[in-house]
Design an enzyme around this catalytic site. Structure first.
Site, PDB file in Angstrom:
ATOM      1  N   LEU A 235       0.832  -1.205   0.000  1.00  0.00           N
ATOM      2  CA  LEU A 235       0.000   0.000   0.000  1.00  0.00           C
ATOM      3  C   LEU A 235       0.866   1.255   0.000  1.00  0.00           C
ATOM      4  O   LEU A 235       2.068   1.179   0.270  1.00  0.00           O
ATOM      5  CB  LEU A 235      -0.898  -0.013   1.245  1.00  0.00           C
ATOM      6  CG  LEU A 235      -1.711  -1.294   1.485  1.00  0.00           C
ATOM      7  CD1 LEU A 235      -2.568  -1.141   2.738  1.00  0.00           C
ATOM      8  CD2 LEU A 235      -2.571  -1.633   0.280  1.00  0.00           C
ATOM      9  N   PRO A 236       0.258   2.418  -0.286  1.00  0.00           N
ATOM     10  CA  PRO A 236       1.086   3.627  -0.409  1.00  0.00           C
ATOM     11  C   PRO A 236       1.812   4.044   0.880  1.00  0.00           C
ATOM     12  O   PRO A 236       3.022   4.236   0.865  1.00  0.00           O
ATOM     13  CB  PRO A 236       0.079   4.704  -0.846  1.00  0.00           C
ATOM     14  CG  PRO A 236      -1.048   3.959  -1.473  1.00  0.00           C
ATOM     15  CD  PRO A 236      -1.127   2.651  -0.730  1.00  0.00           C
TER      16      PRO A 236
ATOM     17  N   LYS B  31       7.354  11.332   0.163  1.00  0.00           N
ATOM     18  CA  LYS B  31       6.940  10.657   1.402  1.00  0.00           C
ATOM     19  C   LYS B  31       8.150  10.015   2.088  1.00  0.00           C
ATOM     20  O   LYS B  31       8.358  10.167   3.288  1.00  0.00           O
ATOM     21  CB  LYS B  31       5.910   9.569   1.061  1.00  0.00           C
ATOM     22  CG  LYS B  31       5.491   8.718   2.257  1.00  0.00           C
ATOM     23  CD  LYS B  31       4.862   7.387   1.825  1.00  0.00           C
ATOM     24  CE  LYS B  31       5.880   6.443   1.262  1.00  0.00           C
ATOM     25  NZ  LYS B  31       5.425   5.079   1.051  1.00  0.00           N
TER      26      LYS B  31
ATOM     27  N   LYS C 236      14.993   0.571   4.661  1.00  0.00           N
ATOM     28  CA  LYS C 236      14.403   1.132   3.439  1.00  0.00           C
ATOM     29  C   LYS C 236      14.464   2.669   3.444  1.00  0.00           C
ATOM     30  O   LYS C 236      14.765   3.306   2.436  1.00  0.00           O
ATOM     31  CB  LYS C 236      12.957   0.635   3.323  1.00  0.00           C
ATOM     32  CG  LYS C 236      12.148   1.250   2.207  1.00  0.00           C
ATOM     33  CD  LYS C 236      12.634   0.835   0.836  1.00  0.00           C
ATOM     34  CE  LYS C 236      11.825   1.512  -0.247  1.00  0.00           C
ATOM     35  NZ  LYS C 236      12.402   1.330  -1.564  1.00  0.00           N
TER      36      LYS C 236
ATOM     37  N   THR D 198       6.256   0.785   1.927  1.00  0.00           N
ATOM     38  CA  THR D 198       7.271   1.611   2.584  1.00  0.00           C
ATOM     39  C   THR D 198       6.551   2.575   3.505  1.00  0.00           C
ATOM     40  O   THR D 198       5.828   3.461   3.031  1.00  0.00           O
ATOM     41  CB  THR D 198       8.087   2.412   1.560  1.00  0.00           C
ATOM     42  OG1 THR D 198       8.703   1.503   0.657  1.00  0.00           O
ATOM     43  CG2 THR D 198       9.160   3.234   2.256  1.00  0.00           C
TER      44      THR D 198
END
Ligand code: NAD
Length: 303
Positions: free
Chosen positions: A66-67, A251, A176, A101
Site C-alpha cells: 500500500l502507499p 513521502k 528502506k 514503505t
C-alpha cells in the site's frame, strides 16, 4: 506451493509482484480498493475478493503493498466496509507480510497488535522499482521474527533476488528509509551532473556512459537514467510515467527527515533533496516519475 496467499494492494508494485507469485504456481486471492487494479491478476487466474476481510479469510500468508502508513493502519487495524481490520479476521496461523514503505513506528505498532492476537507480522519493504518487481529482482529488507521470515522466504525468492533480515519489527523500514534517502540524493545529483554536461554541449548518452564507468557511477545513473532518450526502458524515455512517483519519494524523504529530527542526526543532503522534491511536487509533478527531478533542475537554469 499449495499455500493460499492473499495479496492486497495491486498498484505499480503489487500487481507485478502478485503476477510472479501466480506464475510460480501459488493460489492467490487479490483485493484492491480500485477494481481495475485487480484485472491483470484475475486474468492470470487469481480470485477477486469482495473486501480485504474476504481476501484474508482462508489465507495462510497475507501480503500488503500500500502507499503509506495510514493505509496500512486502516487495512490492519481499522474498520473497513465489512466492519473490521484484517488483524481481527485473519486465521490463527496466518503470517502477515507488509511490503509497503511506511514509518517504522506504524510497522512496530501493527506488528505488536498482531502479536497480541498471536499472529506473526513482518515488515518487508522492497527496493528495485517496477522493473525489479516485474523481473522478480527485488531486494527485501525484513524486520520481525526470523522463523516467520523462513516461512515466507520461498515466496520472497520468487519476487526478489535478495532478502535481508534487518532485525526486529520495524528494522526493515529503517533500512528502506535510509536507502531511499540516499536514492533521492543520488537521483538529484545525477540529474544535476547530466544537466550541467548538456549545458556544456555534451551528448547526455556520452556523459552518462563516461560517469557510469568513472567514479560517479550509481544506481540512478546505471539503471534509471533521468535524461529522456538515454535508456529505452527508463521512465524518462516514457514521458516520466512512473515507475516510482515524485510523491512517493517525497513521502520517503519525509520519513527520513522525521527520523533525523527525532534522533538528532544530521542529514543536510537529505533535507535539500526533500525540499527540491517538495517544490517539484507542488509544481504539479507529484504523479510523474521521481527521475523527473531533472526537469525541475532544468527549469531552474538561468538561460
Ligand atoms: P500505488 O499507489 O501504485 O499502489 C498502491 C495500491 O494500493 C493502489 O492500487 C491502491 O488502490 C491500493 N490501496 C490503498 N489502500 C488500500 C486498502 N486499504 N485496501 C486495498 N487496496 C488499497 O503504489 P506503488 O508504486 O505500488 O507503491 C506501493 C508501496 O511500495 C509504497 O509504499 C511505495 O513507497 C513502495 N515502493 C514503490 C516503488 C516503486 O518503484 N513504485 C519501489 C519500492 C517501494
Amino acid at each position: 506451493m499449495s499455500a493460499n496467499v492473499a495479496f492486497i494492494g495491486l498498484g505499480n508494485m503489487g500487481a507485478p509482484m502478485a503476477a510472479n507469485l501466480i506464475a510460480a504456481g501459488y493460489s492467490l486471492t487479490v483485493f484492491d480498493r480500485v477494481e481495475s487494479a485487480m484485472g491483470e491478476a484475475v486474468d492470470q487466474g487469481a480470485r477477486r475478493a469482495d473486501s480485504a476481510v474476504d481476501a484474508v479469510a482462508d489465507a495462510e500468508i497475507v501480503f500488503s503493498m500500500l502507499p503509506a502508513g495510514k493505509h496500512v493502519r486502516e487495512l490492519y487495524l481499522d474498520a473497513d466496509d465489512a466492519g473490521q481490520g484484517i488483524l481481527a479476521a485473519a486465521g490463527a496461523d496466518t503470517l502477515l507480510v507488509d511490503c509497503s514503505t511506511i514509518d517504522a513506528e506504524t510497522a512496530r505498532l501493527v506488528a505488536a497488535r498482531a502479536g497480541e492476537r498471536g499472529l506473526t507480522m513482518l515488515d518487508a519493504p522492497v527496493s528495485g522499482g517496477v522493473n525489479g518487481a516485474k523481473a522478480g529482482g527485488l531486494t527485501f529488507m525484513v524486520g520481525g521474527d526470523a522463523a516467520g521470515l523462513e516461512r515466507v522466504r520461498p515466496l520472497l525468492d520468487v519476487m526478489g533476488k535478495n532478502v535481508f533480515h534487518a532485525g526486529e519489527a520495524g528494522a526493515g523500514q529503517v533500512g528502506k528509509m535510509c536507502n531511499n534517502m540516499l536514492l533521492g540524493i543520488l537521483m538529484t545529483g545525477t540529474s544535476e551532473a547530466i544537466n550541467l554536461a548538456v549545458a556544456n554541449g555534451l551528448d547526455p548518452s556520452v556523459i552518462s556512459e563516461i560517469m557510469k564507468n568513472a567514479s560517479g557511477g550509481n544506481w540512478a545513473l546505471n539503471v534509471y537514467n533521468p535524461y529522456p532518450g538515454v535508456m529505452d526502458n527508463a521512465p524518462a524515455s516514457n514521458d516520466y510515467k512512473p515507475g516510482f512517483g515524485v510523491d512517493l519519494m517525497l513521502k520517503d524523504l519525509g520519513l527520513a527527515m522525521d527520523s533525523s529530527l527525532k534522533n538528532g542526526v544530521a542529514t543536510p543532503l537529505g533535507s535539500m533533496a526533500r525540499s527540491l522534491y517538495s517544490i517539484h511536487s507542488r509544481s504539479g509533478a507529484g504523479a510523474r516519475d521521481f527521475s523527473s527531478i531533472l526537469e525541475l533542475l532544468h527549469g531552474m537554469q538561468e538561460h
